[in-house]
Scaffold this active site. Structure first.
Site, PDB file in Angstrom:
ATOM      1  CB  CYS A 175      -0.916  -0.003   1.221  1.00 54.77           C
ATOM      2  SG  CYS A 175      -0.008  -0.050   2.770  1.00 54.77           S
ATOM      3  CB  CYS A 203       3.929  -0.591   2.595  1.00 57.03           C
ATOM      4  SG  CYS A 203       2.386  -1.143   3.269  1.00 57.03           S
TER       5      CYS A 203
END
Lengths: 324, 78
Positions: free
Chosen positions: B12, B15
């Site tokens: 995502c 991250c």
């Protein structure tokens, strides 16, 4: 509360940019500046507040609590409220789901969390307060929590555990306690700057959606004729609620972009209940979310989950239209 | 001694920004460390976490569910 902001918008548009008050452009720009700033301030305050709540009650603590305490049905309510208070991030929904299942928390209670988490989130709340006022926001938040509670309870009654993915079934019921790691170690004041930074980064991320949403909303205000929607959608035909919801389910839009557009729908004659149901279906259920859940559930389970929630949203749309 | 840094997350945006921050800190301070991204959900769940992105340094979980600042990461690494 936001008078000073209106003064600022007036000053900026009419004095600095020197656009005549009352002109079409002036009014539109003024509205745009005022609305955008108001919503950004609200958003920051709400995200910051939720950050503080989360620093004290991280989701790991809820999980351990649900695991260790007998609550006689109240666990659905807790789980749902927590879903509302936890900042929603789609990338965390799968680890959260597995964490709950791993801890032996009933599937229904897990679903309560999963339903409310995207449905009632900080961005949606801030946008709702800014556009529809506190009363509509309260109705939205409470009905979202209620929907999560009842939806989770109902899904729990259906005994759907066999429909989880095989690897999830294997790791379930290990009753692993969640470590709290860093969260316990530091004081509130030590964490405050980090909470502020977190809030700011969320605001920064949705900034562009807020601007786009408000811009589209402002444009639609001017171009869509008065009572346009009420002619087609607002006449109280019963099928408008399910239609709005069914259109919205596969769609995913950030709450920041969708609320200003809904605001126009309402101004042009769509009943508020239909609009809220549309909003819930947009942010609560979507194809991207289904794709993520595919890792932990069978398609059949996803279909049942989406089906139950869709029906519940349609039902609450009818209810809002009756009550509001 | 070389440090082993793992970043847990399914890819995502958050991250990715954590990976970027960690990478920057390591390069700027000449820290001897390897970065590994753990993106498979089953591997991530072995760490018993519930929120991503999470930062694992030498097999200890140090940060979870948020993107830390550069200073914070530096403090964890030296």
């Amino acid at each position: 509360m936001f008078n000073w902001l209106q003064n600022f918008a007036d000053w900026l548009i009419y004095s600095i940019f020197n656009i005549a008050p009352g002109s079409h452009l002036g009014t539109a720009l003024n509205f745009f500046v005022y609305d955008t700033l108001k919503i950004l301030i609200l958003l920051f305050v709400i995200v910051f507040f939720m950050g503080i709540v989360n620093a004290y009650f991280p989701v790991e603590r809820l999980k351990n609590y649900l695991q260790n305490t007998k609550l006689f049905g109240l666990e659905y309510v807790f789980s749902s409220i927590f879903g509302a208070l936890t900042p929603f991030c789609s990338c965390s929904s799968v680890p959260l789901f597995i964490g709950f299942v791993q801890g032996g928390i009933p599937l229904g209670v897990t679903f309560s969390f999963l339903i409310t988490s995207p449905l009632v989130n900080e961005v949606a709340i801030a946008m709702f307060i800014g556009m529809f006022g506190p009363k509509a926001t309260l109705i939205y938040a409470l009905s979202g929590i209620l929907l999560g509670t009842l939806g989770g309870w109902l899904l729990g009654k259906l005994h759907l555990e066999p429909l989880l993915s095989d690897w999830v079934k294997q790791i379930s019921n290990q009753n692993i306690q969640q470590n709290l790691y860093e969260t316990e170690a530091r004081t509130f004041y030590q964490r405050l700057p980090e909470i502020g930074r977190g809030a700011w980064s969320i605001v920064k991320d949705v900034l562009i959606y807020v601007i786009i949403g408000i811009a589209i909303g402002a444009a639609m205000h001017g171009f869509v004729p008065e009572n346009f929607f009420s002619q087609y959608l607002g006449g109280g035909q019963w099928w408008t609620v399910p239609l709005a919801v069914l259109i919205a389910v596969p769609m995913y839009a950030n709450a920041a972009a969708i609320v200003p557009i809904i605001d126009v729908f309402v101004a042009k004659g769509v009943p508020l209940g239909t609009a809220i149901a549309f909003m819930m279906a947009t942010v609560g259920l979507s194809i991207p979310e289904a794709t993520l859940l595919k890792k932990v559930m069978s398609l059949k389970l996803i279909a049942i989950f989406f089906g139950v929630i869709t029906l519940a949203i349609i039902f609450s749309g009818f209810l809002f239209n009756l009550l509001l | 001694m070389s440090r082993v840094i793992k970043i847990l997350g399914t890819g995502c945006p958050k991250c990715q920004s954590m990976t970027k921050v960690v990478q920057t800190v390591i390069t700027e301070n000449n820290i001897d460390a390897s970065i590994e991204k753990v993106e498979d959900m089953m591997d991530i769940m072995k760490y018993n976490i519930m929120t991503t992105p999470s930062l694992v340094i030498d097999d200890a979980i140090t940060i979870k569910g948020r993107v830390p600042s550069k200073d914070e990461i530096l403090a964890l690494l030296i």
